[in-house]
Motif scaffolding. Structure first.
Motif, short mmCIF file in Angstrom:
data_model
loop_
_atom_site.label_atom_id
_atom_site.label_comp_id
_atom_site.label_asym_id
_atom_site.label_seq_id
_atom_site.Cartn_x
_atom_site.Cartn_y
_atom_site.Cartn_z
N ASP A 1 15.80 -13.22 52.35
CA ASP A 1 16.27 -12.32 53.52
C ASP A 1 16.92 -11.28 52.89
O ASP A 1 18.14 -11.37 52.27
CB ASP A 1 17.32 -13.32 54.00
CG ASP A 1 17.87 -12.47 55.23
OD1 ASP A 1 17.82 -11.66 55.66
OD2 ASP A 1 19.12 -13.14 55.79
N TYR A 2 16.40 -10.04 53.00
CA TYR A 2 16.70 -8.67 52.62
C TYR A 2 17.07 -7.94 53.83
O TYR A 2 17.44 -6.56 53.49
CB TYR A 2 15.63 -8.12 51.63
CG TYR A 2 15.36 -8.99 50.44
CD1 TYR A 2 16.27 -9.49 49.67
CD2 TYR A 2 14.15 -9.01 49.86
CE1 TYR A 2 16.14 -10.34 48.55
CE2 TYR A 2 13.81 -9.95 48.88
CZ TYR A 2 14.62 -10.36 47.92
OH TYR A 2 14.49 -11.05 46.89
N ILE A 3 17.29 -8.47 54.97
CA ILE A 3 17.70 -7.61 55.86
C ILE A 3 19.26 -7.13 55.75
O ILE A 3 19.99 -8.26 55.60
CB ILE A 3 17.52 -8.20 57.37
CG1 ILE A 3 16.11 -8.56 57.29
CG2 ILE A 3 17.83 -7.39 58.46
CD1 ILE A 3 15.18 -7.69 57.60
N ARG A 4 19.49 -6.01 56.12
CA ARG A 4 21.13 -5.77 56.05
C ARG A 4 21.89 -6.10 57.12
O ARG A 4 21.32 -6.48 58.07
CB ARG A 4 21.08 -4.16 55.91
CG ARG A 4 20.54 -3.43 54.74
CD ARG A 4 20.77 -2.03 55.09
NE ARG A 4 20.24 -1.47 56.30
CZ ARG A 4 20.63 -0.52 56.81
NH1 ARG A 4 21.52 0.00 56.72
NH2 ARG A 4 20.04 -0.29 58.01
N THR B 1 21.68 -4.36 60.27
CA THR B 1 20.70 -4.55 61.09
C THR B 1 20.83 -5.90 61.83
O THR B 1 20.44 -5.97 62.94
CB THR B 1 19.29 -4.44 60.05
OG1 THR B 1 19.62 -3.27 59.25
CG2 THR B 1 18.16 -4.55 60.92
N LYS C 1 20.16 -7.52 65.73
CA LYS C 1 19.34 -8.32 66.35
C LYS C 1 20.00 -9.44 67.31
O LYS C 1 21.24 -9.79 67.19
CB LYS C 1 18.77 -8.90 65.17
CG LYS C 1 17.93 -8.02 64.21
CD LYS C 1 17.06 -9.03 63.38
CE LYS C 1 16.23 -7.76 62.37
NZ LYS C 1 15.05 -8.22 61.76
#
Lengths: 532, 225
Positions: free
Chosen positions: A521-524, A527, A531
């Motif tokens: 999981d590299y989503i900031r 961000t 979602k």
């Protein structure tokens, strides 16, 4: 982007001390000194980074927090909704994982006449195998032998290895080397026609066979080519998300997930070989990693949920020399063969502080001590710390280590003239699913090979023993699994998943936690907040 | 915090930190890639990327995990590129040069345009190794193509519609199989193991307690660099 001006002082000191260092002899540590160093500085010994597992076969044993989190999670599937009566695939042997271990297992099982299906999360060959730089152990030279290799491996593992499995590892080794040569792997040769052998930490002989510094890539692409030549069926982008058992507790297949169409497939098989790799991309203790994008502990999670026992899961290998600068290469591996070729590890003041041929856990601990305790690390403009690896000491480094040389050249760093800044990086999971010398887990019909398995490496793995491990136990698993081909399986079930989830509920664990996670999981956070 | 600069991922604008690699920029923009991401270290060829810079007519390429972003670049990662491959049995090959030519007769259709060489993110002289294959110089093909990560870009550009990386794959295996001679000592060691030569010795070690093993380990003879 060559080295920033902040490094210049230290670089001058490193150059000034080079001639002195060449003559300097640093003694190897005694067993006692080694133990003290590791216990004080190795990340495995930080109690705050560990937790007792709350359920399952290994309940109450210490594991890293990040691993506990994926084990203490719910299934991705609703087990009641999976139709086990009409499997999408019906095979003798299902191999989970498309790296070296899975490929070796599939090729071996196929050669024995089994109907094989190989499934993998990304593309065939996308695995840590292909990132192995240094080489594969092979004590085949006349002045070397399996006995020496056995003692080195056991000592390197601090005598925690399961010795019977190590015996299998070292005795199969010449066969594996022979098999790879016969498949057309382009190993390095000396001019006199002997196989080139390299030195590495913890080994008492030069015994690493190499293919330049792209050994894993060369082996992996040959195995992939052979799987395609033989038209062995394989599925890509379809990780396994649960193991299926039969009503008598034997392994009977797996549920796969097609990540692109988001469908689930049921595979019925008389044996399942897990070769799905390790844990690196869960970033234990927030360390960077040398590992592949897909290394998210999937096989450990589904094997454990099905009831297979784990061993040594509190033991993670940090490779002493991961890249610190440039940050775009953060955590990437600088092969141990570089130390085997006589590079020095040098602090901010131009001083060596450890014999570079010590084992990985010892060297990694020494680097951490140098930076965190002695404050002698080189500090980067963004506040990270590292130690110099003095690569210009290796004559012809640009030829022997062409992969590494090229990668740094893109950032205007010439490693034949300038050193590399390094710090320990998460590299390997020493433990895993407990296996016998034939790759059997504690669930009949479920096998494990390579990083997903545990016991062979003990609590510290030597260089070159993981490429060997995957092929030895990939092959051994397959040879044992084909003996189950004609067994009958009773009714297939996912009841173990239902039971496991009841325990999670009783523990009050948040129901939104699902595993295996499949991708890191590299989503900031910013961000994520946007979602739904 | 690095300054944000615009890039265009599959035509859509995202503002991402300067100095990032293409891969980390795309992740910063919010994507969790399934295709187009693999080892993240420049080995696997999953993230071959094609891009252009405004004001420059040339096609540029790189691996998303290894290439730094440039302001206003417009890019796409190649998810997969169709490729044919010859099926062959390495063991039964008698004449490796002929085998390669029969498997891939299209090598003689090379137009010499060097589009393959120009696009290779590994800086491999693809056209030159294809010339080597035409001449039957397997060693040259093997050595020149050794750094190939099979990303598919050369196949995407070849005017003769070849799949150079699969040709090189076969050539390397043929070369290794037929030219590199396996030293006798490998087979000898297998024979020794099969005869049980080391088994008893190792079993003796297995029977020892840790203190005894420690002494043997500490006293073992270690070869120098």
């Amino acid at each position: 982007m060559p080295y920033p001006t902040a490094f210049q002082d230290s670089l001058s000191k490193l150059e000034a001390s080079r001639e002195f260092r060449k003559e300097q002899i640093i003694k190897r540590l005694s067993e006692e000194e080694r133990t003290l160093l590791i216990e004080a500085f190795h990340p495995d010994y930080r109690p705050e980074a560990m937790k007792d597992v709350s359920l399952g076969v290994n309940m109450g044993q210490k594991v890293p927090l990040e691993f506990a989190s994926v084990v203490e999670s719910y299934s991705r599937i609703e087990p009641e909704k999976i139709n086990l009566d009409s499997p999408d695939f019906n095979v003798d042997i299902l191999v989970i994982g498309g790296g070296g271990g899975g490929s070796a297992a599939a090729l071996t099982a196929h050669s024995q006449g089994a109907r094989v299906l190989l499934t993998t999360k990304l593309r065939l060959g996308d695995a840590n195998t292909l990132m192995a730089e240094g080489g594969i152990c092979a004590p085949v030279r006349p002045d070397d032998d399996p006995y020496k290799h056995f003692l080195d491996t056991l000592g390197g593992g601090h005598y925690t290895n399961v010795p019977e499995i190590v015996k299998a590892l070292v005795l199969d080794c010449p066969k594996i080397a022979n098999w790879l040569i016969d498949l057309g792997v382009m190993f390095d040769f000396e001019e006199d026609g002997t196989l080139k052998v390299n030195h590495c930490g913890g080994h008492s002989r030069k015994r690493l066979l190499s293919c330049k510094d792209l050994t894993g890539l060369e082996i992996m692409r040959v195995l992939r080519d052979e799987i395609r030549n033989l038209e062995i069926p394989y599925l890509e982008f379809s990780p396994a998300v649960e193991i299926i058992l039969d009503s008598e507790g034997l392994c009977g297949g797996a549920v796969l997930y097609n990540m692109e169409t988001e469908e689930y497939y049921v595979v019925k098989a008389n044996a399942v070989i897990l070769a799905s790799g390790g844990i690196g991309r869960l970033h234990v203790q927030s360390f960077p990693t040398t590992n592949h994008y897909g290394a998210t502990a999937d096989g450990l999670v589904i094997g454990y949920r099905a009831g297979a026992e784990l061993i040594h899961m509190d033991s993670i290998q940090y490779h002493p020399t991961g890249v610190v600068w440039p940050e775009q290469l953060l955590g990437q591996l600088i092969t141990e063969v570089m130390r085997g070729h006589g590079t020095h590890l040098v602090n901010v003041d131009g001083e060596r502080f450890i014999n570079e041929l010590e084992c990985r856990d010892t060297c990694a601990s020494a680097l951490i001590r140098e930076c965190e305790d002695r404050r002698k690390g080189v500090v980067t403009p963004t506040g990270m710390e590292g130690i110099w690896m003095d690569t210009p000491l290796v004559e012809g480094v640009e030829k022997h280590f062409v992969g590494i040389y090229q990668r740094f050249k893109k950032y205007d760093i010439d490693i034949s003239k300038e050193p590399i800044l390094v710090f320990p990086t998460q590299h390997y999971q020493n433990g895993g699913l407990k296996i016998t010398p034939h790759g059997e887990t504690t669930i009949p019909g479920l096998f494990a090979a390579g990083e997903v398995s545990g016991g062979v490496q003990g609590k510290n793995r030597l260089a070159g023993n993981s490429l060997l491990d995957i092929f030895v136990f990939g092959r051994r698993s397959a040879l044992k699994a084909v003996q189950l081909m004609n067994q009958k399986r009773s009714e297939l079930t996912l009841q173990h998943v239902i039971d496991y989830q009841k325990k999670l509920e009783a523990l009050g664990i948040d129901k939104s936690k699902k595993s295996p996670v499949l991708l890191p999981d590299y989503i900031r956070d910013e961000t994520k907040a946007k979602k739904n | 915090m690095a300054e944000l600069i615009p890039i265009y991922f599959m035509g859509k604008e995202y503002n991402v930190p300067e100095g990032s690699t293409i891969l980390s920029a795309i992740e910063h923009a919010g994507y969790q890639l399934i295709r187009g991401c693999g080892c993240r270290g420049g080995f696997c060829g999953a993230c071959a990327t094609i891009y252009r810079i405004p004001g420059d007519h040339q096609i540029k390429v790189g691996l998303a995990c290894q290439t730094q972003i440039e302001e206003n670049m417009t890019l796409a990662i190649l998810p997969s590129y169709p490729a044919n491959k010859a099926f062959y049995e390495l063991e039964s090959v008698e004449n490796p040069v002929n085998a390669l030519r029969q498997a891939y007769p299209e090598i003689f259709k090379c137009l010499g345009c060097s589009a393959c060489t120009k696009i290779c993110p590994q800086d491999i002289s693809v056209m030159d190794y294809i010339a080597g294959a035409q001449r039957g110089d397997l060693e040259k093909v093997a050595e020149m193509s050794f750094d190939c990560i099979m990303c598919g870009l050369c196949a995407s550009r070849c005017l003769a519609q070849m799949v150079p990386y699969n040709i090189a794959m076969m050539a390397r295996r043929l070369y290794a199989k037929t030219t590199l001679i396996k030293p006798d000592y490998v087979l000898k060691r297998i024979e020794e193991v099969d005869q049980g030569k080391y088994s008893a010795e190792i079993d003796k070690l297995i029977g020892k307690d840790i203190e005894e093993l420690r002494i043997l380990y500490a006293d073992r003879d270690i070869e120098g660099i």
